[in-house]
Write a protein that holds these residues in place. Structure first.
Motif, short mmCIF file in Angstrom:
data_model
loop_
_atom_site.label_atom_id
_atom_site.label_comp_id
_atom_site.label_asym_id
_atom_site.label_seq_id
_atom_site.Cartn_x
_atom_site.Cartn_y
_atom_site.Cartn_z
N GLU A 191 65.60 109.77 33.43
CA GLU A 191 65.38 109.76 31.99
C GLU A 191 64.97 111.16 31.53
N LYS A 192 65.64 111.65 30.51
CA LYS A 192 65.34 112.98 30.01
C LYS A 192 64.07 112.96 29.16
N PRO A 193 63.27 114.06 29.24
CA PRO A 193 62.05 114.10 28.42
C PRO A 193 62.39 114.14 26.94
N LYS A 194 61.50 113.62 26.12
CA LYS A 194 61.69 113.66 24.67
C LYS A 194 61.45 115.07 24.18
N THR A 195 62.28 115.50 23.25
CA THR A 195 62.19 116.87 22.74
C THR A 195 62.23 116.89 21.22
N MET A 196 61.83 118.05 20.68
CA MET A 196 61.92 118.30 19.25
C MET A 196 62.70 119.60 19.08
N GLU A 197 63.70 119.59 18.20
CA GLU A 197 64.57 120.74 18.03
C GLU A 197 64.48 121.28 16.61
N VAL A 260 63.98 124.40 21.28
CA VAL A 260 63.87 123.03 21.77
C VAL A 260 62.57 122.95 22.57
N VAL A 261 61.65 122.11 22.13
CA VAL A 261 60.35 122.00 22.79
C VAL A 261 60.13 120.56 23.25
N GLU A 262 59.65 120.41 24.48
CA GLU A 262 59.36 119.07 25.00
C GLU A 262 58.08 118.52 24.38
N LEU A 263 58.07 117.20 24.21
CA LEU A 263 56.89 116.54 23.68
C LEU A 263 56.06 116.00 24.84
N GLY A 264 54.75 116.22 24.75
CA GLY A 264 53.86 115.72 25.79
C GLY A 264 53.63 114.23 25.68
N GLU A 265 52.82 113.68 26.58
CA GLU A 265 52.54 112.25 26.58
C GLU A 265 51.84 111.80 25.31
N ASN A 266 51.14 112.75 24.65
CA ASN A 266 50.46 112.43 23.39
C ASN A 266 51.39 112.56 22.18
N GLY A 267 52.66 112.88 22.44
CA GLY A 267 53.62 113.00 21.36
C GLY A 267 53.61 114.34 20.67
N MET A 268 52.75 115.26 21.10
CA MET A 268 52.65 116.59 20.49
C MET A 268 53.52 117.59 21.26
N PRO A 269 54.05 118.61 20.57
CA PRO A 269 54.88 119.63 21.23
C PRO A 269 54.10 120.37 22.30
N ASP A 270 54.75 120.60 23.44
CA ASP A 270 54.16 121.36 24.52
C ASP A 270 54.75 122.77 24.48
N GLU A 271 53.98 123.73 23.94
CA GLU A 271 54.48 125.09 23.75
C GLU A 271 54.84 125.76 25.07
N ALA A 272 54.29 125.25 26.17
CA ALA A 272 54.60 125.83 27.48
C ALA A 272 55.99 125.42 27.96
N SER A 277 67.42 129.54 22.24
CA SER A 277 68.84 129.92 22.28
C SER A 277 69.20 130.67 21.01
N VAL A 278 69.87 131.82 21.17
CA VAL A 278 70.38 132.56 20.02
C VAL A 278 71.76 132.00 19.71
N ILE A 279 71.90 131.32 18.57
CA ILE A 279 73.16 130.64 18.28
C ILE A 279 74.07 131.42 17.34
N LYS A 280 73.49 132.40 16.60
CA LYS A 280 74.32 133.21 15.69
C LYS A 280 73.64 134.54 15.44
N VAL A 281 74.35 135.63 15.73
CA VAL A 281 73.83 136.98 15.49
C VAL A 281 74.50 137.55 14.24
N TYR A 282 73.68 137.95 13.26
CA TYR A 282 74.22 138.48 12.00
C TYR A 282 74.33 139.99 12.02
N GLY A 283 73.48 140.65 12.77
CA GLY A 283 73.53 142.11 12.80
C GLY A 283 72.64 142.68 13.87
N VAL A 284 72.98 143.92 14.31
CA VAL A 284 72.20 144.64 15.30
C VAL A 284 71.66 145.90 14.65
N HIS A 285 70.35 146.17 14.78
CA HIS A 285 69.71 147.28 14.07
C HIS A 285 69.07 148.25 15.05
#
Length: 296
Positions: A191-197, A260-272, A277-285
């Motif tokens: 079973e995959k862990p629950k995540t927030m995106e 994409v951050v996994e949710l801990g057992e308490n339902g809160m995001p686990d920042e660790a 993912s960089v999905i779109k680059v608009y410019g390089v400076h």
């Protein structure tokens, strides 16, 4: 059935062996179970093909189930093969159920066009790749269990047999009914862990450590932290790896950043446990000379 669709038949014989009298509940559960099993297999392996299950004939001690496969985009020969394969996979599911004897497999390994199932005692069985749906869709195992549960209500039934044309039959004697009636928790994947995106639009990302040959784990600095991110923008990657877009120290990009951050057992995001993912680059400076490379 739509008359615009042609059909072809492939027969699978389901037999209650023993006496001529079978409990009505046993028959009903067999029909219901086979419908559920066929739906699970068809949805997973043949999502674009229409199948219909019907009872062709009922005779003393046996039931013949005939599937009708129909699809406008298929040739007649293909329809025959789809129906034949579907019947074969139903038989395969019963074969796996009998082989496991009420216990989870020790290992399920995919090899080319086949799947090897290993029991805890080391014994193995090889099944077609399509039979892997048995380990993904728990309703298939539950339906087979219900069929054997129902069969136990018919004292005169000495066994259950499934046969298809000239192929080998699957036979389960009555003494194995209690084992086959047990439901087994099965899954090919954990079973995959629950995540927030979320997506941060036009984020400023300072390049700390580029991967000039790949797309994984580029090092960036955001406003408040250092991160590692995969690059999903193929145009940006191509421009860097071809040499069209040079990368220098202190450069930064303006890009959409998926988090994409996994949710801990308490339902809160686990920042660790964050994945960037960089999905779109608009410019390089280049802040040194205030020069911008526009990728649009």
């Amino acid at each position: 059935m739509d008359k615009a669709l042609s059909s072809c038949d492939e027969m699978l014989t389901f037999t209650f062996e023993g006496g001529y009298e079978v409990n009505a509940v046993s028959v009903a559960k067999a029909v219901e179970g086979l419908v559920c099993i066929s739906d699970g297999i068809a949805t997973s392996n043949y999502p674009s093909v229409e199948f219909r299950l019907s009872v062709k004939a009922i005779s003393p001690g046996s039931l013949n189930f005939v599937f009708l496969a129909a699809a406008q985009s298929l040739l007649a020969q293909e329809k025959v093969q789809y129906a034949k394969d579907l019947m074969g996979l139903i038989k395969t599911c019963f074969e796996v159920k009998k082989f496991l004897r009420g216990k989870k497999p020790n290992k399920v390994e995919e090899l080319s066009d086949n799947i090897v199932v290993e029991r805890t005692n080391g014994e193995k069985i090889t099944i077609p790749k399509g039979g892997g749906v048995y380990f993904i869709n728990s309703e298939i195992d539950a339906s087979i269990s219900n069929i054997f549960n129902g069969a136990m209500n018919s004292p005169g039934v000495t066994g259950i047999k499934l046969s298809q044309g000239g192929s080998t039959s699957v036979e389960v004697p009555r003494e194995d009914f209690p084992i086959c009636a047990e439901k087994i928790p099965l899954s090919l994947s954990e079973e995959k862990p629950k995540t927030m995106e979320s997506v941060r639009r036009k984020e400023f990302l300072y390049i700390r450590r580029p991967d000039l040959l790949g797309k994984y784990q580029w090092g960036f600095k955001t406003v408040d932290k250092n991160i590692l991110a995969d690059i999903e923008d193929e145009d940006f990657l191509e421009s860097v790896q071809s040499g069209k877009q040079p990368i220098y120290a202190r450069m930064y990009i303006v890009a959409d950043l998926k988090v994409v951050v996994e949710l801990g057992e308490n339902g809160m995001p686990d920042e660790a446990k964050c994945h960037y993912s960089v999905i779109k680059v608009y410019g390089v400076h280049n802040p040194d000379d205030d020069k911008q490379f526009n990728l649009l």
